[in-house]
Motif scaffolding. Structure first.
Motif, PDB file in Angstrom:
ATOM      1  N   TRP A  67       0.816  -1.210   0.046  1.00  0.00           N
ATOM      2  CA  TRP A  67       0.057   0.248  -0.021  1.00  0.00           C
ATOM      3  C   TRP A  67       0.938   1.217  -0.170  1.00  0.00           C
ATOM      4  O   TRP A  67       0.430   2.466  -0.464  1.00  0.00           O
ATOM      5  N   TRP A  77      -3.931  -7.981   5.120  1.00  0.00           N
ATOM      6  CA  TRP A  77      -4.288  -6.515   5.912  1.00  0.00           C
ATOM      7  C   TRP A  77      -3.947  -6.651   7.385  1.00  0.00           C
ATOM      8  O   TRP A  77      -4.407  -7.684   7.947  1.00  0.00           O
ATOM      9  N   PHE A 114      -7.547  -2.982   7.661  1.00  0.00           N
ATOM     10  CA  PHE A 114      -8.335  -3.585   6.364  1.00  0.00           C
ATOM     11  C   PHE A 114      -9.404  -2.590   6.056  1.00  0.00           C
ATOM     12  O   PHE A 114      -9.615  -2.423   4.778  1.00  0.00           O
ATOM     13  N   HIS A 115      -9.983  -1.717   6.703  1.00  0.00           N
ATOM     14  CA  HIS A 115     -11.134  -0.811   6.586  1.00  0.00           C
ATOM     15  C   HIS A 115     -10.630   0.270   5.763  1.00  0.00           C
ATOM     16  O   HIS A 115     -11.177   0.748   4.832  1.00  0.00           O
ATOM     17  N   ASP A 146      -8.068  -0.245   3.386  1.00  0.00           N
ATOM     18  CA  ASP A 146      -7.376  -1.075   2.470  1.00  0.00           C
ATOM     19  C   ASP A 146      -5.840  -0.619   2.500  1.00  0.00           C
ATOM     20  O   ASP A 146      -5.427  -0.400   1.269  1.00  0.00           O
ATOM     21  N   ARG A 166     -12.412 -11.094  -0.689  1.00  0.00           N
ATOM     22  CA  ARG A 166     -12.185 -10.029   0.317  1.00  0.00           C
ATOM     23  C   ARG A 166     -13.419  -9.982   1.557  1.00  0.00           C
ATOM     24  O   ARG A 166     -13.431  -9.684   2.792  1.00  0.00           O
ATOM     25  N   PRO A 207     -13.053  -2.593  -1.766  1.00  0.00           N
ATOM     26  CA  PRO A 207     -13.003  -1.874  -0.508  1.00  0.00           C
ATOM     27  C   PRO A 207     -13.984  -0.544  -0.979  1.00  0.00           C
ATOM     28  O   PRO A 207     -14.114   0.049  -1.992  1.00  0.00           O
ATOM     29  N   PRO A 264     -11.190   3.175   0.500  1.00  0.00           N
ATOM     30  CA  PRO A 264      -9.683   3.075   0.668  1.00  0.00           C
ATOM     31  C   PRO A 264      -9.003   4.196   0.934  1.00  0.00           C
ATOM     32  O   PRO A 264      -9.397   5.370   0.319  1.00  0.00           O
TER      33      PRO A 264
END
Length: 281
Positions: free
Chosen positions: A159, A203, A210-211, A213, A238, A271, A274
């Motif tokens: 990321w 994640w 995770f929330h 992304d 996911r 997501p 993100p």
């Protein structure tokens, strides 16, 4: 045929999620990692559950760490636990199991983490990857290698690359070892199908990553050219990372010849919010 790979991060802890997921997604071949059980406990816990769903299963475990499994509804023959000339830390660990499933030679792998580039575990990781390459090579024309590779193939698979400088999972030596494996003629089928998409499979539990992304793509399905040419859909489930008590990894799904759910995108569901990140290198 539907192939799935999932690092469940303790199969006992994930059982309330694993069984409904099998019933929902109906994979024909399932590779699991980080089962964290010895063989007898795994079979006591899951043999009947798998058999009731039409699966044969092979497990290679050692106790509270590591552990891999391979379950198949299309045959499970010539099972091999471990790798030829496998290095240890200091003894060989339960990180690979291979079997013939239908017309495929499938290997479920949990690659060593490496910890830090100056840790002996990192050297072990590179040696283990070389052993994996050499074990896959003899049947490379029908090979499928599935699992937690603990390597992000490119900067597009993390990321924020700036946060991973000098860390494991992204170093040149690890990526070169992965490239030697794919150099046998194996294709990273998710990235091949979605070359320009932001796709993650892991994640961290911390900080709501995770929330947002904020993840990594370290769970891969690598397939020989004749297999890769059959891919009808390739995606990250996911949904399995959501809700109560999830693993920190999501399953990676590959449909061969036919896509029961259609070619539904790289991540399902995508997501919703993100986090924005800087331009990746």
């Amino acid at each position: 045929m539907r192939i799935a790979t999932w690092n469940v991060n303790s199969v006992r802890s994930r059982l309330p999620r694993l069984l409904p997921w099998l019933d929902q997604r109906q994979p024909d071949v399932v590779c699991l990692q980080e089962t964290k059980l010895p063989d007898d406990a795994f079979h006591e816990l899951l043999d009947k559950e798998f058999a009731d769903r039409g699966y044969q299963v092979a497990h290679h475990g050692e106790g509270r760490w590591n552990g891999v499994a391979l379950a198949s509804r299309v045959g499970l023959d010539d099972v091999v636990r471990g790798l030829a000339d496998e290095p240890g830390f200091p003894e060989p660990e339960a990180r690979a199991v291979t079997a013939t499933c239908g017309d495929l030679r499938v290997t479920s792998v949990y690659v060593p983490n490496g910890r830090t580039p100056d840790d002996p575990h990192y050297t072990y990781k590179l040696k283990w990857l070389a052993a994996l390459r050499d074990s896959v090579a003899p049947r490379r024309d029908r090979a499928v290698v599935c699992g937690d590779m603990n390597i992000a193939p490119t900067d597009d698979d993390v990321w924020d690359p700036a946060l991973f400088v000098d860390a494991t999972h992204v170093t040149p030596a690890e990526r070169a070892a992965l490239a030697e494996l794919t150099g046998l003629g194996l294709h990273d089928v998710v990235r091949d199908r979605w070359p320009d998409e932001r796709v993650f499979s892991y994640w961290d539990y911390r900080a709501g990553r995770f929330h947002q992304d904020l993840g990594m793509r370290i769970d891969l399905v690598l397939a020989a050219t004749p297999v890769a040419e059959r891919v009808a859909a390739a995606w990250v489930d996911r949904e399995a990372r959501k809700g109560t008590g999830p693993s920190d990894h999501a399953p990676v799904m590959v449909d061969l010849d036919d896509a029961p759910d259609g070619d539904i995108g790289p991540m399902v569901p995508p997501p919703s919010r993100p986090a924005r990140i800087g331009r990746r290198r």
